[in-house]
Design a protein around this motif. Structure first.
Motif, short mmCIF file in Angstrom:
data_model
loop_
_atom_site.label_atom_id
_atom_site.label_comp_id
_atom_site.label_asym_id
_atom_site.label_seq_id
_atom_site.Cartn_x
_atom_site.Cartn_y
_atom_site.Cartn_z
N ASP A 297 -1.02 5.82 13.36
CA ASP A 297 -1.72 6.43 12.22
C ASP A 297 -2.23 7.82 12.59
O ASP A 297 -2.19 8.74 11.78
CB ASP A 297 -2.88 5.54 11.79
N LEU B 165 -7.23 1.72 11.95
CA LEU B 165 -6.12 2.63 12.23
C LEU B 165 -5.76 2.59 13.72
O LEU B 165 -6.58 2.26 14.56
CB LEU B 165 -6.50 4.06 11.83
N ASP B 166 -4.51 2.94 14.01
CA ASP B 166 -4.08 2.94 15.40
C ASP B 166 -3.42 4.26 15.79
O ASP B 166 -3.49 5.24 15.04
CB ASP B 166 -3.16 1.74 15.67
N SER B 167 -2.78 4.27 16.96
CA SER B 167 -2.22 5.53 17.49
C SER B 167 -1.12 6.10 16.60
O SER B 167 -0.98 7.32 16.51
CB SER B 167 -1.70 5.30 18.91
#
Lengths: 213, 85, 377
Positions: B43, B39-41
């Motif tokens: 998300d 996951l990233d920012s």
């Protein structure tokens, strides 16, 4: 004016996917998700694909094929490589989806994951990330596909001071299930190329995907 | 708690378009960010929307989310304590 | 050589570049917290246009019976003022128009206002702008997120070099809408007070609305003219919404822009300086890596907010006026230095005497651009 050469060409229409003139996939049903069907049909493994909007999905798929024979892995940094794209409808397909997240005041939950795709140039970014392309990325909008404009953009992209040797260039448009993609990988190097880049060649490849009545 | 954890996993898969995952693929105690789910920012921001939409919990910023999004279990515990719907 | 022969800014601070520049120089900003402008949207801090004044100004312009959207109005108003002072014939085929915008008429998705369906398309607005000036060339739209304004200048300049146009009119514009503000709010990217570029306490950006136009000419500049010296556009290939932590793409864009430039002439760097934690840190990395730590840096976001598609053009115009006026503008909103690398942020407006400025800008999609101008001494 330096000569440019076409090394790979991908055409995606509403129901066909072609690479270098070879028909790879035909859409199975009108109600399927065509981008997802192509992703599965090409047996790709890139989970981030499912987070993308349709414009990015079809641009990404075209780039996967166009970069297939580039000779280096996606992981190799490409500093002298550009991604220059055009279309007519910008990111409107996804703009409409985003609008739905804010339209109803009683159900107002603006989605950051949808909003981020409300810019057409995100597709150039997605392709750059996937293939570690660190040259120029630009997105331009005009009413209709025009080989002459595409040639101008290619010419600008190879202006000597930029130090660019190779690029993905083309038309990537997607709106409400209407898909119109023509993506070229071109370079200043004639070795292993399909043909020289001319307006006529560009037109020919575009027309190759127009459905015969 | 277990049913909330399962519900959360399903919601996370749906909201974050983790198309090829099932709830069984998500370890309740594993970190949501960093490795694992990838996951990233964006998300993280989308999880903030999920908290508000589904459970009526409003977080002011992404950094507040950091301690809550440690794992699905931590998230579920926070939700059960703070939910307004 | 390619140099600027005229410009215009339509913004909250006024409708001419000179008026707007003088207000910036005296430290004026009209940003404030707005509530209830767009139903359902949380309050936001912004510099909005005075639309009553825009309508008054444009009513004189539009005698063709065509109904223009607010976005088109400010773009045409700005372009017509710049063209008027450039004293060029916009209907000539040797004049190229380029339009920079991120969202154009996107507000029509919320409220159609009786416009034809195709009016939602950016190309349609571009076409109407071209037609207003009876220009025979197709007007391309540059849609490169926040860097669009600099990208559009580079597209225009390179097209002049390659295709031989004598003049280019580069117009940038964006108006605020529920669409745009709610999106930035969902990103938790907005500050509810005046933004604080490069500050230890920076909490996010302010949005603003504006139109800005530069007219370029290919010819022989005279003393005092502001001449194009170089430009670059490079991608981070890192993340679609977050910049590279180390300023990779911006550093590369700067290197491309200053290839043939004598950096000892650099008066200042006008940064993007949005006041988001990541952007300002990233810019400090790129500036340091470029060996420019001692060059004064400013950001104009405290005066205007982020004016999106207009930003790269508006900020070049203000910087060019400052250069002509031997002035180094301050960074409104900046108080306590607080970015990753030790660069020189210029806080207060003061006099300066060097000859060049470098404009840098970065945005979603991993895009970065830089452009360099010099005042002929």
């Amino acid at each position: 004016m330096e000569k440019k050469y076409i090394h790979s060409v991908v055409r995606i229409t509403n129901n066909q996917l072609m690479h270098n003139g070879e028909l790879l996939l035909t859409r199975s049903a009108e109600d399927s998700s065509w981008p997802v069907e192509m992703y599965r049909g090409l047996h790709l493994q890139y989970p981030k694909f499912f987070k993308m909007d349709n414009l990015c999905k079809v641009g990404f798929l075209a780039a996967e094929l166009a970069m297939k024979d580039v000779g280096v892995s996606p992981e190799t940094e490409k500093p002298d490589f550009s991604v220059l794209l055009l279309n007519s409808t910008s990111s409107l397909d996804n703009d409409i989806s985003y609008q739905q997240t804010i339209a109803d005041e009683t159900n107002y939950f603006p989605s950051p994951a949808v909003f981020v795709y409300t810019l057409a140039n995100i597709v150039t970014g997605e392709i750059a990330i996937r293939h570690k392309i660190k040259g120029e990325t630009s997105f331009y909008i005009q009413e209709k596909f025009s080989p002459a404009t595409l040639s101008d953009v290619a010419e600008l992209g190879f202006m000597p001071h930029k130090g660019i040797r190779e690029m993905l260039i083309g038309w990537v448009d997607f709106l409400e299930d209407k898909c119109d993609v023509l993506l070229f990988r071109i370079s200043v190097n004639p070795e292993n190329s399909i043909s020289e880049w001319t307006d006529e060649e560009v037109s020919r490849w575009y027309e190759a995907g127009v459905q015969k009545k | 708690m277990d049913s909330l954890i399962l519900e959360l996993k399903e919601e996370i898969i749906k909201s974050l378009n983790l198309e090829e995952m099932t709830p069984e693929d998500i370890d309740s105690d594993a970190p949501l960010f960093g490795e694992g789910l990838g996951l990233d920012s964006i998300d993280a921001l989308e999880l903030i929307v999920l908290m508000e939409r589904n459970y009526g919990i409003k977080l002011a910023n992404a950094s507040e989310g950091k301690s809550i999004f440690q794992s699905v279990r931590v998230m579920a515990e926070y939700i059960s304590k703070n939910r307004t719907k | 050589m390619i140099y600027k022969i005229s410009d215009n800014i339509i913004s909250s601070l006024g409708f001419s570049s000179e008026e707007v520049y003088q207000k910036v120089k005296s430290g004026i900003s009209l940003g404030k917290l707005h509530a209830g402008v767009f139903p359902g949207v949380e309050p936001f801090y912004s510099s909005l246009l005075n639309w009553e004044a825009v309508n008054q100004e444009t009513v004189k312009l539009f005698s063709d019976g065509m109904k223009y959207t607010p976005f088109e109005k400010i773009a045409i108003l700005s372009a017509s003022k710049a063209i008027e002072s450039a004293k060029i014939d916009p209907s000539s085929s040797s004049v190229l128009f380029v339009l920079s915008t991120t969202k154009g008429n996107i507000g029509l998705l919320e409220e159609n206002g009786g416009y034809e369906e195709e009016r939602i398309h950016l190309w349609r607005s571009a076409q109407l702008i071209g037609r207003f000036f009876k220009n025979p060339n197709e007007v391309l739209v540059v849609s490169n997120a926040c860097i669009s304004g600099v990208s559009a200048q580079l597209l225009a300049i390179e097209s002049m070099q390659l295709k031989g146009y004598d003049y280019a009119v580069v117009v940038g514009a964006d108006v605020l809408s529920k669409f745009v503000i709610s999106g930035f709010q969902s990103f938790k990217a907005l500050s509810n007070e005046r933004c604080k570029p490069f500050d230890a306490e920076r909490r996010g950006l302010n949005l603003g609305e504006a139109a800005a136009t530069i007219v370029f000419h290919r010819g022989e500049p005279s003393q005092g003219d502001v001449v194009f010296r170089g430009g670059g556009n490079r991608n981070d290939a890192n993340h679609i919404s977050g910049p590279s932590r180390t300023g990779e793409g911006l550093y590369n864009a700067i290197q491309n822009a200053v290839k043939e430039v004598d950096l000892s002439k650099l008066a200042f760097i006008n940064a993007h300086g949005t006041a988001t934690p990541y952007n300002d840190d990233m810019e400090s990395w790129a500036i340091e890596r470029s060996g420019l730590s001692n060059v004064p840096v400013n950001s104009l976001k405290g005066y205007f907010g982020h004016t999106l598609g207009a930003a790269g053009i508006l900020e070049c115009i203000i910087s060019a006026h400052a250069l002509a006026d031997n002035t180094l503008l301050g960074t409104m909103g900046h108080d306590t230095f607080g970015v990753a690398k030790n660069i020189t942020i210029n806080k207060e407006t003061k006099t300066c005497c060097n000859l060049m400025f470098l404009k840098i800008i970065s945005g979603f999609g991993g895009s970065n651009a830089a452009i360099c101008f010099e005042k002929l001494g």
